[in-house]
Design a protein around this motif. Structure first.
Motif: not given
Ligand SMILES: [Mo]
Ligand SMILES: Nc1nc2c(c(=O)[nH]1)N[C@H]1C(S)=C(S)[C@@H](COP(=O)(O)OP(=O)(O)OC[C@H]3O[C@@H](n4cnc5c(=O)[nH]c(N)nc54)[C@H](O)[C@@H]3O)O[C@H]1N2
Ligand SMILES: Nc1nc2c(c(=O)[nH]1)N[C@H]1C(S)=C(S)[C@@H](COP(=O)(O)OP(=O)(O)OC[C@H]3O[C@@H](n4cnc5c(=O)[nH]c(N)nc54)[C@H](O)[C@@H]3O)O[C@H]1N2
Length: 775
Positions: A207-209, A424-426, A667-669
């Protein structure tokens, strides 16, 4: 602003009292901030720390965060500076919140679960669930039971084994992973799942990259970014498209500031005016704390959602045209000849361009696009960074390929200060993939895994996150196992996912804290409490450290030191090994009991299965760890079928938006980590008090006949089906025209599992066609 204060728990208050102070009241909206970090970031970091951990523990924990002898920040995947170059406070506000959230002194015990029914917990907000404290013992929901009750580890393993070994096929079970899982736990987990007999290993990366991986693997033979920290600081031009580093990778701002001091030009491409892209006040320096800070973006292009595809195509067109009118001045001929394939076809594809359509798609003026192309021609070393603003669109893969095309034109890969740079996210999402958490690992990996452990892994590809949602919709998942994460909230089509989870025979979650995925359960359910990054993992074989891989491919050790929340919490490694003994007994030559307590032993296996991990145990003990090789970055070699970097350019379709509709991005707050809600203040955007808001351009608001502060239903339209999110307050906000923004995960009800990025199958989260309905 007084309202910026994070919600705090009055000392001595019973946990029940927390819901009443959940500040989901009136929306307070101010103009967006023009700078990020500075003193408020420091104050907020310590407020969260002290609120959750008390002062002495806060000082101890923050002092070890991201230090070479300490633990890796569980927040994002931003790299750490060289071992000798770290600041005493080598973390950001987001990291401080993530750590305080995990290292909190609050605990959830069996009395808590006796007091709260599962339905009662399901009625609480995500914020409330996260505030209750660390999980301390395995809990079980028996079929038909209203409450979770304590269960021993032995019984929990027996319950899981009873379900899993009775399934007609292992493919009826799904094993999800979120990106915090360490390399060791991830490797063991995928081994267990494959020894059990399925490749059903969806992960948050789907769901991310995923789009970045798909795009770059086709073009340069590897899905990982090609830019190190040092290299970023040497760039002459840094384009940041579809990323909000001020909130989601705040430590990046320090390196952008350094790049700026070295003379870099920064261009932001983003529909929202994000404070962290405008100006940075570095809280690690006196000038940043009290002075004006550093202006970051030289140009700010407020692109329309999804317009990047057309934008980078137009830049390619302008660069090629400039080269043709003055040969030898723009493109890097030597690089093109030696290292790329498909240049001529690319030149043909970009020769003609419809400027009117491009202006419409991007929402930008021709002059702005000309200026961006000029920035490229003036730079001898260009980095393009991106994140979810590019990956979560229908044409995400093609958009990223358009960016790589532009970088290839000027030889911007495999040299200092240049390259594609997906952020990247996590914190270990990249490492999990390296370790084999993927539903479609290569046959070579499966063969090597099988050879190491003397068994035959299944070869048929498994389901990804999106396919898991469609299988949940069909009620064809029998057992759902989550290694971390919050699948019930992170995915599209929330009600469908919830129904599908409720229809499972068994749902299991390995977690540090309570979340929605524990209150939306199968007929039977388990919550298995695990150690987090900050916790000490002591086994009979000694104090275990884990390893992680950051966004630039650096692998390093992380050592937790805090007393675990309870003796009954287990490491993820031990949890996996305990279950594996029951569901894959006698498969191959896998010594589960030994692996359960010795991470060195796991790393020895990894060193023989995963490429580039030779001598893993020794190299990871060097302070700072080691950098994984990356052929395009290091050698300008490309593992594609042609052995060259590939230009890939198709058509650029327009996103059609019907009349009186807007495009919505989710989006993220500033006060959340994905589905974890820390509080209700999106400080940089000036919004607080309530997360159910939609940010809309003032002209659109006026044109559509709505007004600031009005409460509406947001209705998404996809393939003839409406989806509704009720009760959102409209906020007039300077986003690009035709675009709107609202927070995730509240808006996941508006997403469809069938609305996905082509070829990467990532759910579309950044361009939903919506309308408002007055209430
Ligand atoms: Mo992510
Ligand atoms: N504090 C904190 N840190 C985090 C996270 C968190 O939730 N909180 N999450 C982590 C994770 S898993 C991830 S993946 C990353 C996410 O990091 P980001 O990708 O920065 O997260 P989003 O909030 O999704 O922000 C998307 C950004 O892209 C812009 N954008 C949206 N659509 C478009 C578009 O079509 N074109 C362009 N050019 N821009 C667009 C938005 O305006 C916004 O600035 O952060 C990681 N770090
Ligand atoms: N609408 C919309 N949806 C999105 C996105 C979006 O931008 N918009 N972004 C997508 C992206 S980029 C991502 S990465 C996904 C995120 O999806 P997930 O990774 O599934 O969600 P998280 O909220 O990060 O998971 C948080 C939970 O992980 C558990 N946890 C925390 N630390 C640990 C640990 O050390 N071990 C274990 N076992 N558990 C732990 C806690 O229980 C916590 O509640 O969401 C995706 N969904």
């Amino acid at each position: 602003m007084a309202d910026e204060r994070p919600p705090s728990r009055p000392s001595g208050a019973a946990p029940e009292a927390l819901s009443s102070i959940d500040p989901t009241g009136a929306v307070d909206a101010h103009a967006p901030k023009q700078w990020a970090a500075g003193l408020p970031a420091v104050v907020n970091s310590f407020r969260h720390g002290v609120d959750q951990m008390g002062l002495p523990r806060t000082a101890r924990v923050f002092g070890r965060l991201n230090q070479t002898q300490g633990f890796d920040c569980p927040s994002c995947a931003w790299p750490d500076p060289e071992a000798g170059d770290r600041h005493v406070a080598e973390f950001c506000e987001s990291g401080a919140k993530a750590v305080a959230w995990e290292a909190t002194k609050r605990r959830i015990d069996r009395e808590f679960f006796a007091r709260h029914s599962i339905d009662g917990l399901d009625g609480q907000s995500e914020w409330w669930l996260g505030q209750q404290g660390r999980l301390t013992e395995p809990m079980h929901r028996a079929p038909g039971a209203s409450h979770y009750t304590p269960v021993s580890w032995d019984e929990a393993n027996a319950i899981m084994a009873r379900h899993l070994t009775a399934l007609p096929t292992p493919d009826d079970a799904v094993f999800y992973t979120s990106g915090r899982t360490s390399n060791e736990a991830a490797f063991l987990y995928q081994l267990m799942v494959r020894a059990y007999g399925t490749n059903n290993l969806p992960d948050c990366s789907n769901m991310c990259h995923e789009s970045s991986g798909t795009a770059m693997t086709e073009q340069i033979g590897i899905g990982k970014g090609a830019v190190t920290l040092e290299s970023l600081e040497q760039a002459e031009l840094i384009v940041i498209a579809g990323q909000n580093p001020g909130t989601n990778a705040p430590r990046m701002l320090t390196h952008l500031e350094n790049a700026k001091k070295n003379g870099a030009v920064i261009v932001a491409v983003n529909p929202l005016p994000e404070a962290g892209l405008i100006r940075f006040k570095n809280p690690q320096t006196p000038r940043g704390l009290v002075g004006p800070g550093t202006a970051l973006a030289d140009d700010y292009l407020q692109v329309r959602l999804g317009g990047d595809h057309a934008l980078f195509r137009a830049v390619g067109h302008l660069l090629v045209a400039a080269e043709q009118s003055a040969p030898g001045t723009v493109v890097d001929r030597d690089f093109l000849d030696a290292h790329t394939a498909g240049y001529d076809a690319y030149v043909d594809a970009v020769r003609e361009i419809d400027w009117a359509a491009t202006e419409l798609a991007t929402g930008l003026k021709r002059s702005e696009i000309d200026a961006l192309a000029k920035r490229f021609t003036e730079s001898k070393a260009t980095v393009v960074c991106w994140a979810m603003g590019l990956t979560q669109h229908v044409h995400a893969v093609m958009t990223i390929q358009e960016i790589v095309n532009v970088l290839l034109l000027q030889g911007n890969i495999g040299k200092d200060g240049a390259g594609p740079c997906p952020i990247r996210g996590h914190s270990n999402v990249q490492g999990d993939r390296t370790m084999g958490i993927w539903e479609q690992m290569s046959q070579k990996f499966l063969d090597d895994l099988g050879a190491e452990f003397a068994f035959t892994p299944p070869t048929e590809h498994g389901v990804d996150a999106t396919a898991t949602v469609t299988r949940l919709r069909d009620k064809s998942v029998r057992v759902f196992f989550g290694m971390g994460g919050n699948f019930a909230m992170a995915t599209p089509d929330t009600p469908v996912v919830h129904e599908g989870l409720r229809a499972c025979d068994l749902t299991v979650h390995v977690s540090t804290k309570l979340n929605r995925s524990h209150t939306v359960t199968g007929t039977e359910a388990l919550i298995l409490p695990c150690l987090g990054r900050t916790d000490r993992d002591a086994t009979p074989r000694g104090h275990q450290g884990v390893t992680v891989e950051d966004s630039q491919g650096q692998v390093h050790l992380s050592q937790g030191r805090l007393e675990p929340p309870s003796d009954l919490c287990r490491s993820e490694v031990a949890i996996v090994a305990g279950l594996a003994e029951r569901i894959a007994p006698g498969v191959g030559s896998i010594d589960w009991p030994a692996l359960s307590q010795d991470n060195d032993l796991i790393r020895e296996h990894i060193s023989r299965v995963v490429p580039h991990f030779e001598d893993y145990n020794a190299r990871v003990r060097v302070p700072g760890g080691f950098l994984l090789p990356h052929k395009p970055r290091d050698l300008r070699e490309f593992d594609t079928p042609s052995r060259k970097a590939e230009f890939i350019a198709g058509s650029v379709p327009m996103l059609e938006v019907p009349d009186a509709r807007l495009l919505l991005q989710t989006i993220r707050s500033h006060d959340q980590f994905n589905t974890t809600i820390y509080g209700h203040a999106d400080r940089y955007r000036g919004i607080s008090g309530n997360r159910r808001v939609v940010l809309v351009n003032p002209d659109d608001l006026h044109r559509l006949g709505f007004h600031q502060g009005q409460v509406v239903d947001v209705v998404s339209e996809f393939e003839g089906t409406d989806r509704r999110a009720e009760g959102f307050t409209l906020v007039s906000y300077p986003t690009a025209e035709g675009c709107a923004a609202a927070y995730y995960p509240e808006t996941n009800v508006l997403m469809s599992a069938d609305h996905v990025a082509l070829r990467s199958n990532t759910p579309v989260a950044k361009a939903l066609v919506i309308r408002f309905e007055a209430r």
